[in-house]
Motif scaffolding. Structure first.
Motif, PDB file in Angstrom:
ATOM      1  N   THR A 138       0.834  -1.203   0.000  1.00 49.11           N
ATOM      2  CA  THR A 138       0.000   0.000   0.000  1.00 49.11           C
ATOM      3  C   THR A 138       0.866   1.249   0.000  1.00 49.11           C
ATOM      4  N   LEU A 139       1.894   1.245   0.821  1.00 52.50           N
ATOM      5  CA  LEU A 139       2.779   2.403   0.898  1.00 52.50           C
ATOM      6  C   LEU A 139       3.604   2.587  -0.373  1.00 52.50           C
ATOM      7  N   ARG A 140       3.790   1.521  -1.129  1.00 53.01           N
ATOM      8  CA  ARG A 140       4.502   1.647  -2.407  1.00 53.01           C
ATOM      9  C   ARG A 140       3.601   2.246  -3.480  1.00 53.01           C
ATOM     10  N   VAL A 141       2.391   1.692  -3.625  1.00 55.54           N
ATOM     11  CA  VAL A 141       1.497   2.104  -4.705  1.00 55.54           C
ATOM     12  C   VAL A 141       0.816   3.436  -4.397  1.00 55.54           C
ATOM     13  N   ALA A 142       0.538   3.676  -3.129  1.00 54.36           N
ATOM     14  CA  ALA A 142      -0.122   4.924  -2.727  1.00 54.36           C
ATOM     15  C   ALA A 142       0.609   5.503  -1.518  1.00 54.36           C
ATOM     16  N   PRO A 143       1.821   6.003  -1.712  1.00 56.62           N
ATOM     17  CA  PRO A 143       2.591   6.521  -0.564  1.00 56.62           C
ATOM     18  C   PRO A 143       1.865   7.681   0.097  1.00 56.62           C
ATOM     19  N   VAL A 144       1.761   7.625   1.420  1.00 55.24           N
ATOM     20  CA  VAL A 144       0.994   8.657   2.109  1.00 55.24           C
ATOM     21  C   VAL A 144       1.764   9.976   2.168  1.00 55.24           C
ATOM     22  N   VAL A 145       3.073   9.924   1.990  1.00 59.21           N
ATOM     23  CA  VAL A 145       3.879  11.144   1.842  1.00 59.21           C
ATOM     24  C   VAL A 145       4.422  11.128   0.418  1.00 59.21           C
ATOM     25  N   PRO A 146       3.762  11.804  -0.519  1.00 59.21           N
ATOM     26  CA  PRO A 146       4.094  11.644  -1.938  1.00 59.21           C
ATOM     27  C   PRO A 146       5.345  12.390  -2.377  1.00 59.21           C
ATOM     28  N   LEU A 147       5.814  13.318  -1.544  1.00 60.07           N
ATOM     29  CA  LEU A 147       6.910  14.179  -1.979  1.00 60.07           C
ATOM     30  C   LEU A 147       7.747  14.580  -0.774  1.00 60.07           C
ATOM     31  N   ASN A 148       9.059  14.524  -0.935  1.00 63.28           N
ATOM     32  CA  ASN A 148       9.973  15.005   0.094  1.00 63.28           C
ATOM     33  C   ASN A 148      10.877  16.051  -0.531  1.00 63.28           C
ATOM     34  N   GLU A 149      11.588  16.781   0.277  1.00 63.24           N
ATOM     35  CA  GLU A 149      12.459  17.816  -0.277  1.00 63.24           C
ATOM     36  C   GLU A 149      13.628  18.084   0.646  1.00 63.24           C
ATOM     37  N   ARG A 150      14.699  18.567   0.047  1.00 71.41           N
ATOM     38  CA  ARG A 150      15.875  19.019   0.788  1.00 71.41           C
ATOM     39  C   ARG A 150      16.447  20.233   0.054  1.00 71.41           C
ATOM     40  N   VAL A 151      17.283  20.978   0.753  1.00 64.92           N
ATOM     41  CA  VAL A 151      17.966  22.102   0.133  1.00 64.92           C
ATOM     42  C   VAL A 151      19.453  21.996   0.464  1.00 64.92           C
ATOM     43  N   ALA A 152      20.301  22.351  -0.494  1.00 61.56           N
ATOM     44  CA  ALA A 152      21.746  22.248  -0.295  1.00 61.56           C
ATOM     45  C   ALA A 152      22.214  23.307   0.701  1.00 61.56           C
ATOM     46  N   LEU A 153      22.884  22.861   1.776  1.00 63.41           N
ATOM     47  CA  LEU A 153      23.397  23.783   2.783  1.00 63.41           C
ATOM     48  C   LEU A 153      24.702  24.431   2.344  1.00 63.41           C
TER      49      LEU A 153
END
Length: 547
Positions: free
Chosen positions: A400-415
């Motif tokens: 379920t978490l593969r096909v419908a991930p509950v967090v669809p997007l993550n992000e980072r910024v270069a320090l």
């Protein structure tokens, strides 16, 4: 004389506000090119600057989100313009460049070097802070380490296995479901299960955090709150609505990134104020009562005394007396703990209703481990078997978490100036130079849809892919993030999802898909977490012994 003065002012304006910024950008481009060459880097494929000044990308993304296909848009945009074999791209938007990557090797590098080379962006912090304050979800650097040190002990196994508390709220879920079933009938009418799951997780998490559940499922169960002189009793009835509305604003603010100031936010701040007042009331009660915070709280047939009951606010107050921190840390946990779990359980039943074979197989495992639901007997569910003795339940959750991930997007910024290990050059096998301040988006849904990682049936919901031997796909599967900022609550989310599913499958022996049309495509309602835009439309049949 006057004309000369005007020309002089115009000249000075052009020099200060046009030429100098342009020259600084040119110098930065030269520096980046020189530094990239020194490190042996080549640029990643660059997407076209779509629309006016590149804002077309933002508009397309927001439109896709409104249409329930936000997570699909990333895949579609890269595949159509760059090709299916391209995983890391540079996206120009107005005056900045954005990196988007679905390459597990790139993502491993980024998440493994969080806090040294990468961290969440200050824009994420600033977008979320008005709603939940400064805490583990929004803090950066040393402030994040402090927040994690405060919260981490509260997620130890002995703190998250209060199944008696889970059961009280699951019983209220049953009451809500039974309203859709005529007396004596086994089948419910068609109904949307999803809002009841959000009520359930809100009720559980508010009790874990503050000791007092909002009882959104059944308001008549609410414990009467003591009075605090000078403080208005909080509005518990609408907390879920304020959270949903606030997150919708944050979704748009986040999409606009540094241009979020263009949004009028008066309504957003009203929702923020309501959430703050709710949490602040419990903080004041804890500061007034001290260690006797939970005294006088109704027991709800629990065999745990008030002094032994787990409550995050109560435990945090033993470590800090800062009212702002005592308000913000639980609110950070509340947002993640309520929404991700409810979305996960909702998607599980979305798929179970469409795959009767999987439902039957999972239910057999439930009955083999815990037996049927018997109204006159305790549930007999204990923590260890729930976690360790249900391999197919684990497989269904994983899939379920593969096909419908509950967090669809993550992000980072270069320090700081840094390098991605691969993705550059004509064959995309060279490192890519990333200047300080560049944001990278990690599309979790796109990772789950990679045939390179999951095979030709990647789009199929098939839990058996997790049971036929070991499954190690590394950073192609990161439903709870990875690296040092990996979600602390993932164990709790899995346990809650498994417990609720066990109880539902004990009590109901069939589930039917009631969505019209039956073959409608998946649509994602994306307000930070992914939930089904069409809800979880089902009919449930009660097991004979549960009537």
């Amino acid at each position: 004389m006057f004309f000369t003065a005007v020309l002089t002012l115009i000249f000075i304006f052009v020099i200060l506000h046009i030429y100098f910024p342009w020259r600084a950008k040119q110098a930065e481009k030269e520096r980046i090119a020189s530094e990239a060459a020194r490190r042996g880097c080549l640029p990643a494929p660059t997407m076209s600057k779509n629309g006016f000044l590149g804002f077309g990308r933002l508009i397309e993304g927001l439109r896709a989100t409104r249409e329930g296909r936000g997570p699909h848009y990333v895949i579609e945009a890269i595949d159509s313009e760059m090709g299916k074999d391209v995983d890391t791209v540079l996206v120009p938007i107005f005056d900045y460049n954005l990196v988007v990557s679905r390459d597990p090797d790139v993502i491993r590098h980024v998440l493994s070097n969080t806090l040294t080379d990468w961290d969440i962006s200050e824009h994420r912090s600033e977008s979320w802070n008005p709603l939940v304050g400064h805490g583990i979800f929004t803090a950066r650097g040393e402030h994040w380490k402090h927040s994690r040190a405060l919260v981490r002990p509260q997620f130890a196994l002995d703190q998250i296995n209060d199944l008696f508390m889970f059961e009280r709220h699951v019983e209220q879920l049953f009451v809500a479901i039974d309203r859709h079933r005529d007396t004596g009938a086994r089948w419910t009418q068609s109904f949307d299960l999803q809002p009841y799951l959000y009520n359930l997780t809100l009720d559980i998490v508010t009790e874990m955090l503050f000791g007092y559940s909002v009882h959104s499922q059944n308001p008549s169960e609410r414990v009467e709150l003591p009075e605090i002189p000078g403080f208005k009793t909080p509005d518990r009835a609408n907390i879920g609505k304020h959270m949903d509305a606030g997150k919708a604003w944050i979704e748009t603010r986040g999409a606009l990134w540094k241009y979020r100031w263009l949004l009028p936010c008066g309504e957003f701040y009203k929702h923020c104020t309501a959430i703050h007042e709710y949490a602040q009331w419990f903080v004041q009660l804890r500061l007034l009562r001290g260690d006797k915070y939970l005294d006088g709280l109704q027991q709800h047939d629990s065999d745990t005394s008030n002094s032994e009951r787990y409550c995050l606010l109560n435990e945090l107050a033993k470590l800090t007396q800062d009212p702002t921190e005592l308000r913000s840390q639980p609110l950070n946990v509340l947002t993640a703990g309520r929404d991700t779990t409810a979305a996960l359980i909702g998607w599980m039943f979305y798929f179970l209703a469409r795959h009767p074979r999987i439902f039957r197989k999972l239910r057999r495992e439930v009955l083999n481990v815990f037996g049927p639901f018997l109204p006159s007997c305790p549930t007999g569910i204990s923590f260890r078997p729930l976690r360790d003795n249900m391999p197919y339940m684990t497989a269904v959750i994983n899939e379920t978490l593969r096909v419908a991930p509950v967090v669809p997007l993550n992000e980072r910024v270069a320090l700081r100036d840094t390098v991605l290990p691969t993705g550059g050059g004509p064959n995309r096998d060279h490192p890519v130079f990333v200047p300080k301040g560049t944001q990278i988006l990690i599309p979790t849904y796109a990772l789950g849809m990679r045939p390179q990682s999951w095979g030709p049936d990647y789009a199929r919901f098939r839990p058996e892919r997790w049971t036929n031997g070991p499954r190690d796909v590394g950073f192609a599967y990161i439903p709870f993030g990875g690296g040092s900022r990996q979600c602390l609550g993932q164990q709790l989310t899995r346990i809650k999802a498994a417990y609720v599913t066990v109880r539902l499958l004990q009590r109901f022996d069939r589930v039917l898909n009631a969505e019209e049309p039956r073959n409608a495509p998946m649509k994602f309602h994306h307000t930070i977490e992914n939930r089904s835009e069409s809800g979880v439309q089902v009919r449930l049949r009660a097991a004979p012994w549960s009537i």
